[in-house]
Design a protein around this motif. Sequence first.
Motif, PDB file in Angstrom:
ATOM      1  N   THR A  67      39.969 -19.236  21.250  1.00 52.70           N
ATOM      2  CA  THR A  67      40.996 -20.097  21.830  1.00 52.70           C
ATOM      3  C   THR A  67      40.614 -20.456  23.255  1.00 52.70           C
ATOM      4  OG1 THR A  67      42.326 -18.232  22.617  1.00 52.70           O
ATOM      5  CG2 THR A  67      42.906 -19.122  20.467  1.00 52.70           C
ATOM      6  N   VAL A  68      41.239 -21.530  23.733  1.00 57.78           N
ATOM      7  CA  VAL A  68      41.063 -21.966  25.105  1.00 57.78           C
ATOM      8  C   VAL A  68      42.334 -21.626  25.879  1.00 57.78           C
ATOM      9  CG1 VAL A  68      40.809 -23.968  26.634  1.00 57.78           C
ATOM     10  CG2 VAL A  68      39.478 -23.826  24.515  1.00 57.78           C
ATOM     11  N   GLY A  69      42.163 -21.027  27.037  1.00 58.55           N
ATOM     12  CA  GLY A  69      43.288 -20.747  27.922  1.00 58.55           C
ATOM     13  C   GLY A  69      43.054 -21.396  29.271  1.00 58.55           C
ATOM     14  N   VAL A  70      44.101 -22.016  29.814  1.00 60.74           N
ATOM     15  CA  VAL A  70      43.991 -22.693  31.101  1.00 60.74           C
ATOM     16  C   VAL A  70      45.099 -22.201  32.021  1.00 60.74           C
ATOM     17  CG1 VAL A  70      43.919 -24.901  32.311  1.00 60.74           C
ATOM     18  CG2 VAL A  70      43.041 -24.738  29.965  1.00 60.74           C
ATOM     19  N   ASP A  71      44.710 -21.798  33.220  1.00 63.10           N
ATOM     20  CA  ASP A  71      45.637 -21.332  34.256  1.00 63.10           C
ATOM     21  C   ASP A  71      45.654 -22.361  35.376  1.00 63.10           C
ATOM     22  OD1 ASP A  71      47.049 -19.930  36.247  1.00 63.10           O
ATOM     23  OD2 ASP A  71      45.284 -18.730  36.791  1.00 63.10           O
ATOM     24  N   VAL A  72      46.809 -23.010  35.559  1.00 61.71           N
ATOM     25  CA  VAL A  72      46.946 -24.008  36.619  1.00 61.71           C
ATOM     26  C   VAL A  72      47.447 -23.297  37.875  1.00 61.71           C
ATOM     27  CG1 VAL A  72      48.095 -26.126  37.355  1.00 61.71           C
ATOM     28  CG2 VAL A  72      47.441 -25.829  34.954  1.00 61.71           C
ATOM     29  N   GLY A  73      46.573 -23.137  38.845  1.00 64.81           N
ATOM     30  CA  GLY A  73      46.955 -22.489  40.100  1.00 64.81           C
ATOM     31  C   GLY A  73      47.200 -23.505  41.188  1.00 64.81           C
ATOM     32  N   GLY A  74      47.656 -23.025  42.334  1.00 70.43           N
ATOM     33  CA  GLY A  74      47.955 -23.918  43.436  1.00 70.43           C
ATOM     34  C   GLY A  74      46.732 -24.607  44.002  1.00 70.43           C
ATOM     35  N   THR A  75      45.551 -23.972  43.879  1.00 71.07           N
ATOM     36  CA  THR A  75      44.322 -24.567  44.407  1.00 71.07           C
ATOM     37  C   THR A  75      43.259 -24.797  43.342  1.00 71.07           C
ATOM     38  OG1 THR A  75      43.439 -22.367  44.969  1.00 71.07           O
ATOM     39  CG2 THR A  75      44.665 -23.535  46.685  1.00 71.07           C
ATOM     40  N   VAL A 104      48.289 -23.072  27.956  1.00 68.48           N
ATOM     41  CA  VAL A 104      48.282 -23.454  29.368  1.00 68.48           C
ATOM     42  C   VAL A 104      49.426 -22.730  30.069  1.00 68.48           C
ATOM     43  CG1 VAL A 104      48.463 -25.339  31.039  1.00 68.48           C
ATOM     44  CG2 VAL A 104      47.333 -25.733  28.833  1.00 68.48           C
ATOM     45  N   VAL A 105      49.144 -22.157  31.235  1.00 68.96           N
ATOM     46  CA  VAL A 105      50.185 -21.479  32.003  1.00 68.96           C
ATOM     47  C   VAL A 105      50.221 -22.050  33.416  1.00 68.96           C
ATOM     48  CG1 VAL A 105      50.055 -19.369  30.644  1.00 68.96           C
ATOM     49  CG2 VAL A 105      48.635 -19.578  32.686  1.00 68.96           C
ATOM     50  N   VAL A 106      51.440 -22.023  34.004  1.00 74.61           N
ATOM     51  CA  VAL A 106      51.653 -22.571  35.342  1.00 74.61           C
ATOM     52  C   VAL A 106      52.481 -21.579  36.148  1.00 74.61           C
ATOM     53  CG1 VAL A 106      51.556 -24.929  34.450  1.00 74.61           C
ATOM     54  CG2 VAL A 106      53.773 -23.826  34.739  1.00 74.61           C
ATOM     55  N   PRO A 107      52.484 -21.710  37.485  1.00 72.46           N
ATOM     56  CA  PRO A 107      53.239 -20.787  38.332  1.00 72.46           C
ATOM     57  C   PRO A 107      54.683 -21.224  38.532  1.00 72.46           C
ATOM     58  CG  PRO A 107      51.979 -22.263  39.715  1.00 72.46           C
ATOM     59  CD  PRO A 107      51.651 -22.635  38.291  1.00 72.46           C
ATOM     60  N   GLY A 108      55.465 -20.332  39.161  1.00 73.80           N
ATOM     61  CA  GLY A 108      56.838 -20.664  39.533  1.00 73.80           C
ATOM     62  C   GLY A 108      57.851 -20.169  38.512  1.00 73.80           C
ATOM     63  N   GLN A 117      60.710 -24.834  38.478  1.00 72.73           N
ATOM     64  CA  GLN A 117      60.456 -24.915  39.918  1.00 72.73           C
ATOM     65  C   GLN A 117      59.089 -24.313  40.199  1.00 72.73           C
ATOM     66  OE1 GLN A 117      63.141 -22.672  42.401  1.00 72.73           O
ATOM     67  NE2 GLN A 117      62.797 -23.977  44.165  1.00 72.73           N
ATOM     68  N   SER A 118      58.119 -25.159  40.468  1.00 74.56           N
ATOM     69  CA  SER A 118      56.776 -24.715  40.825  1.00 74.56           C
ATOM     70  C   SER A 118      56.482 -25.229  42.228  1.00 74.56           C
ATOM     71  CB  SER A 118      55.745 -25.244  39.818  1.00 74.56           C
ATOM     72  OG  SER A 118      55.948 -24.682  38.541  1.00 74.56           O
ATOM     73  N   VAL A 119      56.846 -24.417  43.219  1.00 73.79           N
ATOM     74  CA  VAL A 119      56.796 -24.860  44.615  1.00 73.79           C
ATOM     75  C   VAL A 119      55.377 -25.219  45.031  1.00 73.79           C
ATOM     76  CG1 VAL A 119      57.201 -24.157  47.005  1.00 73.79           C
ATOM     77  CG2 VAL A 119      58.847 -23.535  45.222  1.00 73.79           C
ATOM     78  N   ASN A 120      54.400 -24.394  44.639  1.00 74.28           N
ATOM     79  CA  ASN A 120      53.021 -24.639  45.057  1.00 74.28           C
ATOM     80  C   ASN A 120      52.464 -25.947  44.518  1.00 74.28           C
ATOM     81  OD1 ASN A 120      52.994 -22.239  46.433  1.00 74.28           O
ATOM     82  ND2 ASN A 120      51.861 -21.106  44.886  1.00 74.28           N
ATOM     83  N   ASP A 140      61.717 -29.258  37.421  1.00 76.62           N
ATOM     84  CA  ASP A 140      62.188 -29.692  36.094  1.00 76.62           C
ATOM     85  C   ASP A 140      61.214 -30.679  35.459  1.00 76.62           C
ATOM     86  OD1 ASP A 140      64.531 -28.128  36.080  1.00 76.62           O
ATOM     87  OD2 ASP A 140      65.559 -29.598  37.317  1.00 76.62           O
ATOM     88  N   LEU A 141      59.933 -30.331  35.483  1.00 78.12           N
ATOM     89  CA  LEU A 141      58.897 -31.196  34.929  1.00 78.12           C
ATOM     90  C   LEU A 141      58.597 -30.771  33.487  1.00 78.12           C
ATOM     91  CD1 LEU A 141      56.899 -33.502  35.809  1.00 78.12           C
ATOM     92  CD2 LEU A 141      55.200 -31.675  36.074  1.00 78.12           C
ATOM     93  N   PRO A 142      58.672 -31.697  32.505  1.00 76.83           N
ATOM     94  CA  PRO A 142      58.394 -31.351  31.098  1.00 76.83           C
ATOM     95  C   PRO A 142      56.895 -31.298  30.829  1.00 76.83           C
ATOM     96  CG  PRO A 142      58.978 -33.664  31.261  1.00 76.83           C
ATOM     97  CD  PRO A 142      59.121 -33.090  32.657  1.00 76.83           C
TER      98      PRO A 142
END
Length: 287
Positions: free
Chosen positions: A5-13, A65-69, A80-83, A88-90
């Motif tokens: 599988t492919v995993g993607v981590d969306v970080g602030g930078t 795919v994972v994101v912060p906040g 709410q992903s401040v970085n 409220d983004l779909p």
Amino acid sequence: MSPRTVGVDVGGTTVKGVLIDRAGCVESEVRRPTPSPDPDGEGVVATVAQVVADLTRDGGEPVGVVVPGIVDESRGIAVQSVNLGWSDLPIAAMLEHRLRRPVAFGHDVRAGGLAEAMWGAAADAGGIIAFVPIGTGIAAALLVDGRPIVGEGWAGEIGQMPIRTGPYAGDPLEAVASAAGIARRAGAPDAKTVAARVDSGDPRACRAWDETIDVLTEALTALTAVLAPKTIVIGGGLSLAGATLLAPLAARLDGQLGGLRRPALRAAALGDRAAAMGAAALAWSDR
């Protein structure tokens, strides 16, 4: 079922992507800068699509795919992903539209905790596990028999807990005990430098480190009293301090917990790949 599988981590930078097998072996890895500013998420979606394309072999691998906040996995929304400047983004629906396939969607810290429980520092632990990464901020992933507690995205936000005692009473935990908070109080460029100065006996660094141990002990005592984790995995940049952090933290927990069971404290094993690996694991569990 796909063996990879492919995993993607969306970080602030940085956007980190991995292709892994079921044993947790990373077969390939891609990193790209996170687009910024990107308030509508379109730049991140395009970057994730490129990372997935770079990693996939036949186009059939499941993707997570994972994101912060604050993240509501059930609705696929970054609450709410401040970085990243999102509210409220779909994002899950946007990713599925761009990638033209289902996407397992989740939270970066919970994904990191899942990976540490499957293949990392808590792979042999079982029961209740807490994964506490300490970096730019502080959060916790709480897993019960391998399943994260989500709370509609609000579970584990221990960095926002107010400190109850001492000179920083009333401040949020992460203002004092985050890597940035420690470095600021010690007059150092980063927490790694603070740890090195502690090992050499620098008084200012030792004072900042001691304060950090105190407030972390307070937070982990509360967490242990309520949830009784068998294992607490400390991650993030601060975990690289090893025994300089874990030995005094374990000793002070012993002093605070009284007759309660003290959890085993372990340093995270998977480094900054953990969230991406956990994202890949989510892709299997969604099928």
